[in-house]
Write a protein that holds these residues in place. Structure first.
Motif, PDB file in Angstrom:
ATOM      1  N   PRO A   1       0.818  -1.213   0.000  1.00  0.00           N
ATOM      2  CA  PRO A   1       0.000   0.000   0.000  1.00  0.00           C
ATOM      3  C   PRO A   1       0.849   1.258   0.000  1.00  0.00           C
ATOM      4  CG  PRO A   1      -0.004  -1.007   2.186  1.00  0.00           C
ATOM      5  CD  PRO A   1       0.746  -1.942   1.295  1.00  0.00           C
ATOM      6  N   ALA A   2       0.401   2.247  -0.761  1.00  0.00           N
ATOM      7  CA  ALA A   2       1.186   3.477  -0.880  1.00  0.00           C
ATOM      8  C   ALA A   2       0.281   4.633  -1.297  1.00  0.00           C
ATOM      9  CB  ALA A   2       2.288   3.297  -1.912  1.00  0.00           C
ATOM     10  N   THR A   3       0.795   5.819  -1.040  1.00  0.00           N
ATOM     11  CA  THR A   3       0.130   7.034  -1.511  1.00  0.00           C
ATOM     12  C   THR A   3       1.165   7.874  -2.236  1.00  0.00           C
ATOM     13  OG1 THR A   3      -1.349   7.044   0.384  1.00  0.00           O
ATOM     14  CG2 THR A   3      -1.114   9.117  -0.806  1.00  0.00           C
ATOM     15  N   TYR A   4       0.835   8.273  -3.429  1.00  0.00           N
ATOM     16  CA  TYR A   4       1.745   9.205  -4.078  1.00  0.00           C
ATOM     17  C   TYR A   4       0.942  10.284  -4.802  1.00  0.00           C
ATOM     18  CZ  TYR A   4       1.217   7.094  -8.769  1.00  0.00           C
ATOM     19  OH  TYR A   4       0.732   6.669  -9.968  1.00  0.00           O
ATOM     20  N   TYR A   5       1.637  11.328  -5.232  1.00  0.00           N
ATOM     21  CA  TYR A   5       0.975  12.493  -5.803  1.00  0.00           C
ATOM     22  C   TYR A   5       1.470  12.719  -7.224  1.00  0.00           C
ATOM     23  CZ  TYR A   5      -0.123  13.282  -0.916  1.00  0.00           C
ATOM     24  OH  TYR A   5      -0.569  13.123   0.361  1.00  0.00           O
ATOM     25  N   THR A   6       0.602  13.238  -8.019  1.00  0.00           N
ATOM     26  CA  THR A   6       1.052  13.688  -9.333  1.00  0.00           C
ATOM     27  C   THR A   6       1.224  15.201  -9.258  1.00  0.00           C
ATOM     28  OG1 THR A   6      -1.216  13.904 -10.092  1.00  0.00           O
ATOM     29  CG2 THR A   6      -0.094  11.819 -10.572  1.00  0.00           C
ATOM     30  N   PHE A   7       2.159  15.711 -10.059  1.00  0.00           N
ATOM     31  CA  PHE A   7       2.466  17.143 -10.021  1.00  0.00           C
ATOM     32  C   PHE A   7       2.331  17.729 -11.426  1.00  0.00           C
ATOM     33  CE2 PHE A   7       4.636  15.159  -6.508  1.00  0.00           C
ATOM     34  CZ  PHE A   7       4.461  16.049  -5.463  1.00  0.00           C
ATOM     35  N   ASP A   8       1.934  19.002 -11.452  1.00  0.00           N
ATOM     36  CA  ASP A   8       1.868  19.665 -12.751  1.00  0.00           C
ATOM     37  C   ASP A   8       3.258  20.181 -13.140  1.00  0.00           C
ATOM     38  OD1 ASP A   8       2.331  22.013 -11.380  1.00  0.00           O
ATOM     39  OD2 ASP A   8       0.260  22.720 -11.493  1.00  0.00           O
ATOM     40  N   SER A   9       3.315  20.920 -14.234  1.00  0.00           N
ATOM     41  CA  SER A   9       4.626  21.358 -14.723  1.00  0.00           C
ATOM     42  C   SER A   9       5.280  22.379 -13.790  1.00  0.00           C
ATOM     43  CB  SER A   9       4.480  21.956 -16.126  1.00  0.00           C
ATOM     44  OG  SER A   9       3.543  23.017 -16.074  1.00  0.00           O
ATOM     45  N   ASN A  10       4.471  22.960 -12.883  1.00  0.00           N
ATOM     46  CA  ASN A  10       5.038  23.892 -11.889  1.00  0.00           C
ATOM     47  C   ASN A  10       5.278  23.199 -10.551  1.00  0.00           C
ATOM     48  OD1 ASN A  10       5.026  26.210 -13.589  1.00  0.00           O
ATOM     49  ND2 ASN A  10       2.798  26.300 -13.331  1.00  0.00           N
ATOM     50  N   TYR A  11       5.229  21.895 -10.567  1.00  0.00           N
ATOM     51  CA  TYR A  11       5.463  21.076  -9.368  1.00  0.00           C
ATOM     52  C   TYR A  11       4.398  21.295  -8.295  1.00  0.00           C
ATOM     53  CZ  TYR A  11       9.906  20.247 -11.596  1.00  0.00           C
ATOM     54  OH  TYR A  11      10.877  19.885 -12.512  1.00  0.00           O
ATOM     55  N   LYS A  12       3.235  21.734  -8.693  1.00  0.00           N
ATOM     56  CA  LYS A  12       2.112  21.824  -7.760  1.00  0.00           C
ATOM     57  C   LYS A  12       1.384  20.483  -7.780  1.00  0.00           C
ATOM     58  CE  LYS A  12       2.723  26.199  -6.921  1.00  0.00           C
ATOM     59  NZ  LYS A  12       3.484  26.512  -5.712  1.00  0.00           N
ATOM     60  N   PRO A  13       0.980  19.995  -6.595  1.00  0.00           N
ATOM     61  CA  PRO A  13       0.310  18.694  -6.571  1.00  0.00           C
ATOM     62  C   PRO A  13      -1.028  18.749  -7.301  1.00  0.00           C
ATOM     63  CG  PRO A  13       0.269  19.744  -4.411  1.00  0.00           C
ATOM     64  CD  PRO A  13       1.148  20.578  -5.263  1.00  0.00           C
ATOM     65  N   MET A  14      -1.263  17.716  -8.088  1.00  0.00           N
ATOM     66  CA  MET A  14      -2.510  17.672  -8.848  1.00  0.00           C
ATOM     67  C   MET A  14      -3.481  16.660  -8.248  1.00  0.00           C
ATOM     68  SD  MET A  14      -0.891  17.745 -12.658  1.00  0.00           S
ATOM     69  CE  MET A  14      -2.363  17.190 -13.457  1.00  0.00           C
ATOM     70  N   GLU A  15      -2.952  15.493  -7.961  1.00  0.00           N
ATOM     71  CA  GLU A  15      -3.849  14.412  -7.564  1.00  0.00           C
ATOM     72  C   GLU A  15      -3.164  13.510  -6.545  1.00  0.00           C
ATOM     73  OE1 GLU A  15      -6.431  10.871  -9.740  1.00  0.00           O
ATOM     74  OE2 GLU A  15      -5.001  12.067 -10.909  1.00  0.00           O
ATOM     75  N   GLU A  16      -3.935  13.084  -5.551  1.00  0.00           N
ATOM     76  CA  GLU A  16      -3.419  12.100  -4.593  1.00  0.00           C
ATOM     77  C   GLU A  16      -3.887  10.723  -5.045  1.00  0.00           C
ATOM     78  OE1 GLU A  16      -3.821  12.849  -0.297  1.00  0.00           O
ATOM     79  OE2 GLU A  16      -4.585  10.795  -0.149  1.00  0.00           O
ATOM     80  N   ILE A  17      -2.946   9.822  -5.202  1.00  0.00           N
ATOM     81  CA  ILE A  17      -3.303   8.492  -5.680  1.00  0.00           C
ATOM     82  C   ILE A  17      -3.012   7.485  -4.567  1.00  0.00           C
ATOM     83  CG2 ILE A  17      -2.782   6.698  -7.378  1.00  0.00           C
ATOM     84  CD1 ILE A  17      -2.116   8.990  -9.321  1.00  0.00           C
ATOM     85  N   ASN A  18      -4.042   6.811  -4.158  1.00  0.00           N
ATOM     86  CA  ASN A  18      -3.891   5.801  -3.105  1.00  0.00           C
ATOM     87  C   ASN A  18      -3.853   4.417  -3.737  1.00  0.00           C
ATOM     88  OD1 ASN A  18      -3.971   7.353  -0.545  1.00  0.00           O
ATOM     89  ND2 ASN A  18      -5.911   8.053  -1.438  1.00  0.00           N
ATOM     90  N   ILE A  19      -2.833   3.686  -3.396  1.00  0.00           N
ATOM     91  CA  ILE A  19      -2.627   2.357  -3.973  1.00  0.00           C
ATOM     92  C   ILE A  19      -2.940   1.313  -2.918  1.00  0.00           C
ATOM     93  CG2 ILE A  19      -0.924   0.825  -5.039  1.00  0.00           C
ATOM     94  CD1 ILE A  19      -1.389   3.274  -6.719  1.00  0.00           C
ATOM     95  N   GLY A  20      -3.624   0.293  -3.330  1.00  0.00           N
ATOM     96  CA  GLY A  20      -3.857  -0.837  -2.418  1.00  0.00           C
ATOM     97  C   GLY A  20      -2.629  -1.709  -2.390  1.00  0.00           C
ATOM     98  N   THR A  21      -2.808  -2.973  -2.531  1.00  0.00           N
ATOM     99  CA  THR A  21      -1.647  -3.851  -2.581  1.00  0.00           C
ATOM    100  C   THR A  21      -1.248  -4.061  -4.035  1.00  0.00           C
ATOM    101  OG1 THR A  21      -3.147  -5.707  -2.552  1.00  0.00           O
ATOM    102  CG2 THR A  21      -2.182  -5.059  -0.431  1.00  0.00           C
TER     103      THR A  21
END
Lengths: 874, 272
Positions: free
Chosen positions: A547-567
Motif C-alpha cells: 500500500p502506498a500514496t503518491y501524488y502527481t504534479f503539474d509542470s510547476n510542481y504543484k500537486p494535482m492528484e493524490e493516488i492511493n494504492i492498495g496492494t
C-alpha cells in the motif's frame, strides 16, 4: 696416425662436451614483441649456439611474442617451433633450421585438461586469503582466489610446478602430477614481521592482479599506519586519502567519488549494505579496522554482481576468526575503547570473531553539560563453519548505535536523538564441482533514526531483506564466468511520528515498499596472457508496491492528484546495464585498461543540506516521480610497477555522464513533507578527471603521493537559470602525501598531508532590506569557493615489546590530527553580529544599529590522541 | 511543545559540536554585481488605515543603507477600486495611500508600480488570522531585566503567521533609543536548520516595558517568502545549513521583495 685419430676424437669429444654444456644452459626470454631474427640472436647469445638456415625460406622480420623462463635449449626450440613454421636439427654446434614439412604440420593431439581446486588460507590463523594466487611455472597459467579463498585452475595433463603466493606470506612451491581433477588446500605461512605494520613485498605474480585500474585494494596495514583521529583509524578517512575520493570536510562521513553525489557510494560488509557508515555525526567510522580482512574500492568497472550505485562500491570482507588459536586484540584511550576476541569453536573447522567498541567522551563534557549523554558503540560478530570440503557457512552481524540525549533537566524532561545501523549476513558457500563455485547469501541492512522528547518520537529508517545466489564458473584456463540472481525487498520510512501527542500535530508520511530483481552475467577471457576482455550486463527490475500514496504534479510542481494504492505493484523500471573492459599487459609489470559501464541507482538520499554532519536525511526510492539515476562512465587507466624498487605509478582518466540527478528548488522543504517529490528538481551532471599516483609500498621508507585534477558540473533546467554550475564537491585540485618511516624495528613515524581546492558555495552578490532585515541576493549558484583545505596529521607508533615472539604484544600510538592547526573552513555566513563577548550571533532586534559581519566556521584545529593497543594469543 | 524540543536539541547539539567547532569573524571578499533592482516592501492589512508601500534599491554592500526609489507611481487595485499612493516628502521611498482603506477577505489585490519607466506588478490575497497565544517572559540571567520566553508556536498545521513585537522602555530609562522590534513566525513546515538554528541575540528589557504585538496572517506564498527569508537570515550559520539561495518574489519584471495582504490582530501589554 694414432695421434691424429686421438686429436680428432678429442676434438669430437670437446664438441659433444661443449654442446652438452650449452644445451644444459637455462634460457630466459620474455618478449612481447620481438622479430624472429632478434629472437634467434638472443637464443644464440644465451646458449652460445649458432643457427644455420636459408634466409629466403623465412620471414625473419615477423614479430612474435615469446616467453620462456629457465628453460633448456631444447625446450626453447620446441617452443619456437610452435611459434613459427620450422623444424630444427642440431648438427655439431649448430642448429639447422628448415621449413616445417607437411607431415609435421599435422596438429598435435590436444592435451587433456583437468581442474585443480581448493582453498588457500593463512597457516597460523586458518583465515582464508582473498586474492592469493596460484601460478603454473612455464605455462603462463595463473589465477587468484575469490572472496572466500577458493581457487580453480585448469591445467593440462602432466607434471606441473605450482607456486602459491600472497602478499606478506612466504610463497609455497610444489610439484603436482595432474591426471584427473584434484583438490588441494594450501596453507601459507606469513613472513616474520618485526616492523610495525610493515608493508611487505608483493609477489610479482600478484602485481597485475592487484593493481588493476579502477579498483583499489586498501590494505589493512595502510589504514593502520595512517595517523589516527581521536584514537581511531577510520575507513572513510583512509579512503579519502586515495585519488578520486573526496571528503566532505573535517568530521564528516560523507565522501564523493569521481564527481558523484554523496549518496552514490555503496558500502557493503560481507554483502550487507551499510546505509550510514558514521558514528558521532561522521567523526568516526562504523567499520572497525580489526574486523576487516579485505577492503576493495571500485571507482569504475564495478563488477556486475555488486551495484546499483553510480559512483563507487566499497566491498569489505570481514575476518572469519582464528581457526587454530584463541586471540585477543584491543585498544584503549581517553576517548575510545575497543576489544575483540577470536578463536576456534571446533579447531580447524569452526571459529568465531567478536569485537566490541565503546566511546568514552563523558569526562570531556560532563563538567559543562552534566545532563548530556553523548556516546556511540558497536558490536561485530562473525561465525563460520566448514561442514565439509564442499560446504561452508558464515554468519556476520554488525550493530552500531549512537546516542545524543539530555537525560533529564530540572523539569524532568528527557530529549534525545539516536540512530542505529544493523547488518546481518547468512552465507552458504557450495562447490558443485571443481569448476562451479556458488555463494548464496541471505542478508539484511537496516538504518533507523529516532528523535525523541519524553514520550514523543519522530522516526525514520531504511532497510532491506535480500537473497542472492552468485555463481562462478571457471570455464578453462582462459575464461571465467560469473552469473547470478538477486531478490531484494526494501522498505523506506521517510519519517513518521511513532508515539505521543506529536502524532496528532505532524503530517503523516507514508512508508514505501519496493522490490528489486536482478540477473547478471559476466565473462572474462584471457587472450595470450596479454589481453583480458570482460563483458557482461546487469538486468534489474525495480518495482514499487503498495500500500502506498503518491501524488502527481503539474509542470510547476504543484500537486494535482493524490493516488492511493492498495496492494500490488504500481510502478516498474526495467534496466539493462552493460559493462565492458579491455586490459592489455604491456609487459609483466605494466597494464593499460579501458572500461565502459552503464549504471542505474534506485535509492536516493534526499538532503539539501551543505552540512558535513549526517542529519535528517531520508532515503527515497525511485518511484513514478523519481526516475532512477543513470550513469555512463568511460575510464582509461595505466599502471606501471617496478618490483625491485617496489614503486608503482598509476594514471587514470575518466569521463562520467549522469542523468536524473536530484537537485532542489530554492529553500526546499525536505523534512516531514508528504509532498517532498514536488521539492525535487532533476538534471544532469558530468564529471571528468585525471588521477595520478606514485606509491612506494615497501622498505623502511614507504608511502604515496597523489594528485587529482577533476571537475563535477551540474545542469538542472529549473536551477541557476538552467545554466551549468559547479557542484559543491567540484574541487579541481586535490593533492595528498602519505609517508611512513620505520625509524627502528619498534618505532614508526607516519605523516599524512592533504590539500585541495575549497568547495564551491554561493556567496551573496548584493543585499536588500525587507522588514528592516538585511536579505542576501545571490547570482550564479556556487559562484564562490571556500578557502583551500590543508591538513597535516602525524603519528608515532612505538612497539613496547622488545621480543617480537612474545604472546602479549602491545604498542602505543601518539597521533595529532591537523598538527599545524590549520583553519579549514566549512562555511561562510553573512547574517551575524558580534555579541557582548565577541562571539557571532544572529541579530534579533531589527532596530539595532550593529553592523552585520561575515563569519566563518572551522572544525578541529588540533586533536591529539594517545592509544594503547594490545594483542594476546594463546 | 515543539519549541521545547527545538531548544533541547539546539542545546544538545551545540554542546557537543562546540567541542570541535569554532566560528569567527572574517573579512570575506564576495563579488558584488550591479545591484540596483527595485525592492518592493508592502503588506496591506485589514486594518482601516493609510497603508504604506516602501520602495528601495538593492545594494552591493551588506551594511549600506538602502537607497530609496523615488518618484514612482504606486497604486493598488481590487474589484474596480483603485487606491493611489503618494510619496512622503519627509521619507523618500515611502508611499502612503491617499485614503484609508482596509483589505477584505476573498479579494485579490493587485499592486502596480511605475518606476523609472518600468512597470512592476504583483498580486496577493488575505487569509484569516487566528487569535493570539499569550506571550510569556523570563528573567534574564544575573540582571533585573526580562526577555521574551514564548511568543508563538514555530509549527502549526493549521495556520501560518508573522508576529511583530515592538518593545518600548524609553519611558523607563528616558532614552528614545530604548526600543526593540522582533519578529516571530509560525509555519506549517518544519526544517532541519530551523531545529538546529544558530544562537540568536537575547533582547533584554526592564519590567514595565510596553509591548505591542501584531499578528499577521500569511497566505502560503507569503509564508514561503518569510520562511525562505529566515533560512537566509536567522537559521543560516547553524549546524545543518541548507543550500543558500535568493528569496522568491511575487514582483514582476525583475523586482525584488514581496507584496502581501494580511489580516492583523493587535494587542498591547506591559511586560511583567
Amino acid at each position: 696416425m694414432l695421434k691424429v685419430r686421438f686429436i680428432i676424437l678429442l676434438f669430437q669429444f670437446s664438441i659433444v662436451w661443449s654442446f652438452s654444456q650449452t644445451t644444459d644452459t637455462k634460457l630466459t626470454i620474455q618478449k612481447s614483441k620481438i622479430s624472429v631474427e632478434k629472437l634467434l640472436n638472443e637464443i644464440t647469445s644465451q646458449s652460445g649456439i649458432h643457427f644455420s638456415y636459408n634466409p629466403s625460406n623465412f620471414d625473419f622480420d615477423k614479430k612474435i611474442s615469446f616467453y620462456v623462463i629457465e628453460k633448456s635449449l631444447k625446450e626453447t626450440l620446441e617452443k619456437l617451433t610452435t611459434k613459427i613454421p620450422i623444424q630444427y636439427t642440431i648438427i655439431d654446434n649448430q642448429i639447422v633450421l628448415n621449413l616445417k614439412d607437411e607431415t609435421t604440420n599435422i596438429e598435435p593431439p590436444k592435451p587433456e585438461y583437468y581442474t585443480l581446486s581448493g582453498f588457500i588460507s593463512d597457516k597460523s590463523t586458518g583465515e582464508s586469503l582473498i586474492g592469493a594466487t596460484v601460478f603454473a611455472h612455464g605455462k603462463s597459467i595463473g589465477i587468484s582466489t575469490n572472496e572466500f579463498g577458493f581457487y580453480s585452475i585448469y591445467l593440462p595433463k602432466g607434471k606441473h610446478k605450482l607456486e602459491y603466493s600472497y602478499i606478506g606470506f612466504s610463497p609455497e612451491i610444489t610439484n603436482i602430477d595432474i591426471n584427473k581433477n584434484k583438490k588441494r588446500n594450501v596453507h601459507l605461512m606469513d613472513m616474520p614481521n618485526n616492523l610495525p605494520e610493515v608493508i611487505i613485498e608483493m609477489p610479482t605474480i600478484d602485481i597485475l592482479e592487484r593493481k588493476i585500474p579502477g579498483k583499489k585494494e586498501i590494505l589493512k596495514s595502510e589504514l593502520n599506519n595512517m595517523p589516527e583521529f581521536g584514537s581511531s583509524s577510520g575507513l572513510i578517512k583512509g579512503l579519502q586519502a586515495h585519488p578520486g575520493v573526496k571528503t566532505h570536510s573535517d568530521g564528516s562521513a560523507f565522501f564523493f567519488v569521481r564527481g558523484g553525489a554523496k549518496d552514490q557510494n555503496l558500502i557493503i560488509i560481507d554483502d550487507a549494505p551499510i546505509y550510514n557508515p558514521a558514528h558521532l555525526f561522521g567523526f568516526y567510522s562504523l567499520v572497525v579496522p580489526d574486523f576487516t580482512k579485505s577492503i576493495k574500492l571500485y571507482k569504475s568497472d564495478i563488477p556486475v554482481n555488486i551495484g546499483d550505485r553510480l559512483s563507487s562500491v566499497i566491498d569489505i570482507r570481514t575476518k572469519d576468526g582464528n581457526l587454530n588459536k584463541f586471540e585477543v586484540n584491543g585498544a584503549t584511550s581517553l576517548i575510545l575503547n575497543r576489544i575483540s576476541f577470536e578463536g576456534p569453536i571446533v579447531k580447524g573447522k569452526s571459529s568465531f570473531f567478536v569485537s566490541w567498541r565503546l566511546s568514552n567522551f563523558r569526562w570531556l563534557y560532563h563538567r559543562y553539560v552534566p545532563n548530556l549523554d553523548l556516546a556511540f558503540g558497536d558490536l561485530n560478530l562473525k561465525w563460520n563453519y566448514k561442514l565439509n570440503q564442499n560446504n561452508r557457512f558464515y554468519f556476520t552481524l554488525i550493530n552500531g548505535h549512537d546516542v545524543l540525549a539530555n537525560n533529564g533537566d530540572a523539569l524532568g524532561s528527557v530529549a534525545g536523538v539516536k540512530w542505529n545501523n544493523f547488518a546481518m549476513t547468512l552465507r552458504w558457500n557450495h562447490i558443485f564441482n571443481p569448476k562451479l563455485f556458488s555463494n548464496t547469501i541471505l542478508y539484511t541492512g537496516n538504518y533507523q533514526y529516532e528523535l525523541s522528547f519524553n514520550r514523543d518520537a519522530w522516526h525514520s529508517g531504511i532497510g532491506n531483506l535480500s537473497l542472492k545466489s552468485d555463481f562462478t564458473w571457471y570455464n578453462n584456463s582462459k575464461m571465467t564466468t560469473k552469473f547470478g540472481l538477486e531478490l531484494h525487498g526494501y522498505f523506506f520510512n521517510p519519517g513518521k511520528i511513532l508515539t505521543g501527542t506529536l502524532s496528532n500535530i505532524f503530517p503523516t508520511i507514508k512508508q514505501d515498499y519496493s522490490r528489486q530483481s536482478v540477473l547478471y552475467y559476466n565473462t572474462t577471457y584471457d587472450l595470450l596472457n596479454k589481453w583480458k576482455f570482460s563483458a557482461g550486463a546487469r538486468f534489474s527490475i525495480w518495482s514499487n508496491s503498495g500500500p502506498a500514496t503518491y501524488y502527481t504534479f503539474d509542470s510547476n510542481y504543484k500537486p494535482m492528484e493524490e493516488i492511493n494504492i492498495g496492494t500490488g505493484v504500481y510502478n516498474r523500471y526495467f534496466n539493462l546495464d552493460p559493462r565492458l573492459s579491455i586490459s592489455y599487459n604491456i609487459d609483466s609489470s605494466s597494464i593499460v585498461k579501458f572500461s565502459y559501464g552503464m549504471y542505474h541507482q534506485y535509492m536516493h538520499l534526499i538532503s539539501n543540506s551543505t552540512s558535513p554532519y549526517t542529519s535528517f536525511e531520508v532515503w527515497a526510492p525511485s518511484s513514478p516521480n523519481i526516475k532512477p539515476q543513470k550513469l555512463h562512465q568511460f575510464a582509461l587507466g595505466y599502471v606501471k610497477y617496478l618490483p625491485k624498487k617496489g614503486i608503482e605509478f598509476s594514471a587514470e582518466a575518466y569521463y562520467k555522464m549522469m542523468d536524473n540527478q536530484i537537485d532542489y528548488k530554492p529553500h526546499a522543504n525536505t523534512l516531514l513533507n508528504p509532498l517532498i517529490e514536488g521539492e525535487l528538481r532533476f538534471g544532469k551532471m558530468k564529471s571528468y578527471g585525471l588521477e595520478l599516483m606514485i606509491k612506494k609500498d615497501r622498505g623502511k621508507f614507504n608511502g604515496w603521493i597523489s594528485y587529482t585534477y577533476s571537475r563535477a558540473l551540474r545542469k538542472t533546467p529549473e536551477v541557476n537559470g538552467g545554466n551549468e554550475y559547479p557542484a559543491f564537491h567540484d574541487r579541481p585540485h586535490d593533492f595528498s602525501i602519505m609517508l611512513n618511516y620505520n625509524i627502528s624495528r619498534r618505532l614508526l613515524f607516519s605523516m599524512y598531508w592533504t590539500g585541495f581546492t575549497g568547495s564551491a558555495f554561493s556567496s551573496p552578490t548584493g543585499f536588500y532590506t525587507y522588514n528592516q532585515n538585511t536579505v542576501p541576493i545571490y547570482g550564479e549558484k556556487n559562484n564562490d569557493r571556500l578557502p583551500d583545505y590543508r591538513r597535516l596529521d602525524v603519528a608515532l607508533k612505538l612497539i613496547l615489546n622488545k621480543n617480537p615472539e612474545n604472546r602479549y604484544q602491545h604498542s602505543l600510538t601518539l597521533s595529532f590530527y591537523n598538527f599545524l592547526a590549520h583553519k579549514n573552513i566549512i562555511d561562510v555566513n553573512f547574517n551575524k553580529i558580534l555579541s557582548e563577548n565577541d562571539s557571532p550571533i544572529v541579530k534579533a532586534d531589527v532596530l539595532t544599529q550593529q553592523n552585520l559581519i561575515a563569519t566563518q566556521t572551522s572544525l578541529i584545529r588540533f586533536l591529539p590522541s594517545l592509544t594503547y593497543k594490545f594483542k594476546f594469543s594463546k | 511543545m515543539k519549541n521545547k524540543i527545538f531548544n533541547k536539541f539546539i542545546f544538545l547539539l551545540v554542546s557537543s559540536i562546540i567541542l570541535f567547532a569554532c566560528e569567527e569573524k572574517t573579512d570575506w571578499k564576495y563579488s558584488p554585481m550591479e545591484n540596483h533592482a527595485l525592492v518592493v516592501e508592502a503588506i496591506i492589512t485589514d486594518q482601516y488605515q493609510n497603508h504604506e508601500v516602501l520602495l528601495s534599491l538593492s545594494r552591493d554592500n551588506i551594511n549600506d543603507l538602502p537607497l530609496p526609489a523615488t518618484n514612482a507611481d504606486v497604486k493598488i487595485k481590487t474589484d474596480g477600486e483603485i487606491y493611489i499612493f503618494e510619496e512622503m516628502l519627509s521619507e523618500p521611498g515611502k508611499y502612503i495611500s491617499k485614503n484609508p482603506f482596509s483589505a477584505k477577505l476573498n479579494k485579490v489585490y493587485n499592486l502596480e508600480v511605475n518606476w523609472n519607466g518600468n512597470i512592476y506588478v504583483s498580486n496577493s490575497y488575505m487569509e484569516q488570522v487566528i487569535p493570539f497565544t499569550e506571550i510569556t517572559f523570563k528573567s534574564a540571567e544575573e540582571t533585573e531585566s526580562i526577555s521574551l520566553n514564548f511568543v508563538a508556536q514555530q509549527y502549526s498545521p493549521h495556520e501560518q503567521a508573522m508576529y511583530e513585537i515592538d518593545i518600548d522602555w524609553s519611558h523607563i530609562v528616558n532614552s528614545d533609543s530604548a526600543k526593540a522590534k522582533l519578529f516571530y513566525y509560525t509555519f506549517n513546515t518544519i526544517d532541519v536548520n530551523e531545529i538546529f538554528k544558530p544562537a540568536i541575540d537575547n533582547v533584554k528589557f526592564p519590567k514595565g516595558s510596553i509591548i505591542i504585538e501584531k499578528k499577521y496572517s500569511l497566505n502560503p506564498e507569503m509564508a514561503d517568502y518569510f520562511r525562505s527569508m529566515l533560512m537566509e537570515i536567522e537559521w543560516q550559520g547553524g549546524i545543518f545549513d541548507e543550500t543558500p539561495s535568493s528569496l522568491p518574489t511575487n514582483i514582476s519584471n525583475g523586482g525584488l521583495g514581496f507584496f502581501g495582504v494580511s489580516a492583523v490582530l493587535s494587542d498591547t501589554l506591559i511586560a511583567q
